[in-house]
Scaffold this active site. Structure first.
Site, short mmCIF file in Angstrom:
data_model
loop_
_atom_site.label_atom_id
_atom_site.label_comp_id
_atom_site.label_asym_id
_atom_site.label_seq_id
_atom_site.Cartn_x
_atom_site.Cartn_y
_atom_site.Cartn_z
N LYS A 34 0.83 -1.23 -0.05
CA LYS A 34 -0.04 -0.09 0.21
C LYS A 34 0.88 1.27 0.13
O LYS A 34 0.43 2.09 -0.92
CB LYS A 34 -1.02 0.24 1.22
CG LYS A 34 -1.96 -1.29 1.13
CD LYS A 34 -2.81 -1.28 2.47
CE LYS A 34 -2.36 -1.18 3.51
NZ LYS A 34 -1.65 -2.70 3.96
N THR A 35 1.88 1.22 0.67
CA THR A 35 2.86 2.30 1.02
C THR A 35 3.50 2.48 -0.41
O THR A 35 3.44 3.75 -0.89
CB THR A 35 3.87 2.31 1.99
OG1 THR A 35 3.31 1.91 3.31
CG2 THR A 35 4.72 3.56 2.18
N ASP A 41 -1.60 6.40 6.39
CA ASP A 41 -1.90 5.06 6.45
C ASP A 41 -2.73 4.76 7.72
O ASP A 41 -2.91 5.58 8.51
CB ASP A 41 -0.39 4.54 7.06
CG ASP A 41 -0.14 2.96 6.75
OD1 ASP A 41 -1.32 2.40 6.15
OD2 ASP A 41 0.98 2.57 7.08
N THR A 89 -6.05 -1.63 6.73
CA THR A 89 -6.00 -3.02 7.04
C THR A 89 -7.67 -3.58 7.34
O THR A 89 -7.83 -4.84 7.08
CB THR A 89 -5.51 -3.60 8.13
OG1 THR A 89 -5.55 -2.84 9.24
CG2 THR A 89 -3.64 -3.63 7.66
N ARG A 124 6.67 -8.24 1.83
CA ARG A 124 7.45 -7.76 2.62
C ARG A 124 8.13 -9.06 3.36
O ARG A 124 9.25 -9.04 3.55
CB ARG A 124 6.66 -7.19 3.89
CG ARG A 124 7.60 -6.85 5.30
CD ARG A 124 6.81 -5.79 6.07
NE ARG A 124 6.83 -4.58 5.62
CZ ARG A 124 5.81 -3.81 5.77
NH1 ARG A 124 4.77 -4.30 6.21
NH2 ARG A 124 5.74 -2.54 5.20
#
Ligand SMILES: Nc1ncnc2c1ncn2[C@@H]1O[C@H](COP(=O)(O)OP(=O)(O)OP(=O)(O)O)[C@@H](O)[C@H]1O
Length: 359
Positions: free
Chosen positions: A79-80, A124, A173, A232
């Site tokens: 997302k980032t 975020d 989320t 990640r």
């Protein structure tokens, strides 16, 4: 780019978890180097990429600021990264902050009033913003205006403040936790899915080449299969396997090296770590596969209830290894198979266990 605060997920994380999806300090340092810089480099999420590409191209063609974008999905799915790509594709600067950093409407007003025209504001964990800030955001998103309240009580006055047009990229989320008026103000909403193993293999090959690590196809597949659908985690496992390969194999990663390295770190072939396996083992060996209450299970593995519920269980449920039933936690047939154990014979009665085995 401005970072107002590093983010945290707000959920308990078992310390030193190699397969945890939230970013630790080392991740943050390395991730900057591994982030794809444009949509062409971004792997997977085909639908989201295609739709976003259209949204951004159309905005560029109109010479306008892009619509506000809401990205939902689990931690570590990109997302980032996507928010930075949006800014890069629009040739705009980006400002990064998070919901928990904005506790007062004044905090948000300060950020909004310092934005440049066309700037991307990445927020975020937008679901964790305070209510007054959220209400201020409604007006800012729709009219590019905020009312700054000066004074208190009956003498308080609202001073309207015009804002330059900007693009809000909200990430969450938990899209379900967003109030509908906030959700409705996003022009484009995308849900990010967990990645397929083949996509994670591509992520691993790309990262390996950026980190100057030699890896073959089966080595990458071995890491991908243990990465829990999350880039990640794939990148983090790659870094640990690289360490092992440097010490034991002159830096070259193949299947045997990947598998031996991840055995050292106790990440099994399906991506379960020590905590996940401890939960499953307790459920199977101590409670015959359940049903057993969450608190009892947590005591059995020596962890907090919240750790078992929020750290270990979501992945076990997603993998079809554990089910949450009204009568308690129940192991599925796949759990017995994964740990190489045989379920007890002759289980009858109205337990969730029987339903799962009978299915
Ligand atoms: N589609 C992708 N292709 C290649 N690398 C990716 C992709 N998505 C994520 N990554 C890599 O995974 C890492 C984590 O991504 P990112 O920080 O964007 O996740 P996130 O969803 O914002 O996580 P969080 O919710 O914890 O903030 C980054 O290093 C990034 O390079």
């Amino acid at each position: 780019m401005n970072w107002d605060e590093t983010t945290d997920e707000g959920a308990p994380q078992a310390a030193d978890r190699l397969v945890g999806a939230s970013a630790d300090g080392e991740d943050q340092a390395v991730e900057a180097a591994l982030r794809p810089k444009d949509l062409g480099e971004f792997i997977g999420q085909e639908k989201v990429r295609e739709q976003l590409d259209l949204v951004l191209r159309a905005a560029r063609a109109r010479g306008a600021t892009a619509d506000h974008v809401l990205l939902s999905g689990a931690p570590g799915l990109g997302k980032t990264t996507l928010s930075m790509i949006i800014a890069a594709e629009m040739g705009a600067p980006i400002r990064i902050t998070s919901g928990p950093a904005i506790q007062h409407a004044g905090d948000l007003a300060a950020i909004l009033s310092s934005l440049q025209e066309g700037e991307v504001l990445f927020l975020d964990e937008i679901h964790r913003m305070s209510r007054p800030a959220e209400e201020m955001l409604y007006m800012a998103m729709e009219d590019f205006r905020v009312d700054v309240i000066v004074g208190k009580g009956p003498g308080a006055t609202a001073i309207p403040l015009e804002l330059p047009p900007f693009t809000l990229v909200g990430a969450t989320t938990r899209a379900g936790l967003l109030p509908p008026p906030l959700r409705d103000r996003f022009g484009f909403t995308a849900h990010m899915e967990f990645y397929e193993p083949a996509e994670l293999e591509r992520v691993i090959h790309r990262s390996a080449s950026l980190l100057d690590v030699e890896i073959d196809t089966v080595g990458a597949a071995e890491i991908a299969g243990r990465s829990r659908g999350t880039p990640r985690i794939a990148n983090r496992l790659l870094r640990r396997v690289r360490d092992y390969a440097q010490v034991k194999a002159e830096g070259r990663i193949d299947r045997d090296i990947a598998s031996a390295a991840l055995a050292v770190y106790e990440v099994d072939g399906r991506g379960l770590d020590r905590l996940d396996r401890a939960v499953l083992e307790a459920l199977l060996k101590l409670f015959g596969g359940g049903p057993v209450g969450l608190s009892t299970l947590a005591v059995a593995v020596g962890e907090e209830r919240e750790t078992v519920e929020e750290v270990a269980e979501p992945f076990l449920v997603r993998e079809g290894l554990l089910a949450r039933t009204p009568r308690g936690r129940v192991a599925t047939p796949a759990a017995w198979a994964h740990l190489g154990l045989t379920p007890p014979q002759g289980r009858t009665g109205a337990s969730g266990q029987q339903d799962l085995f009978g299915a």
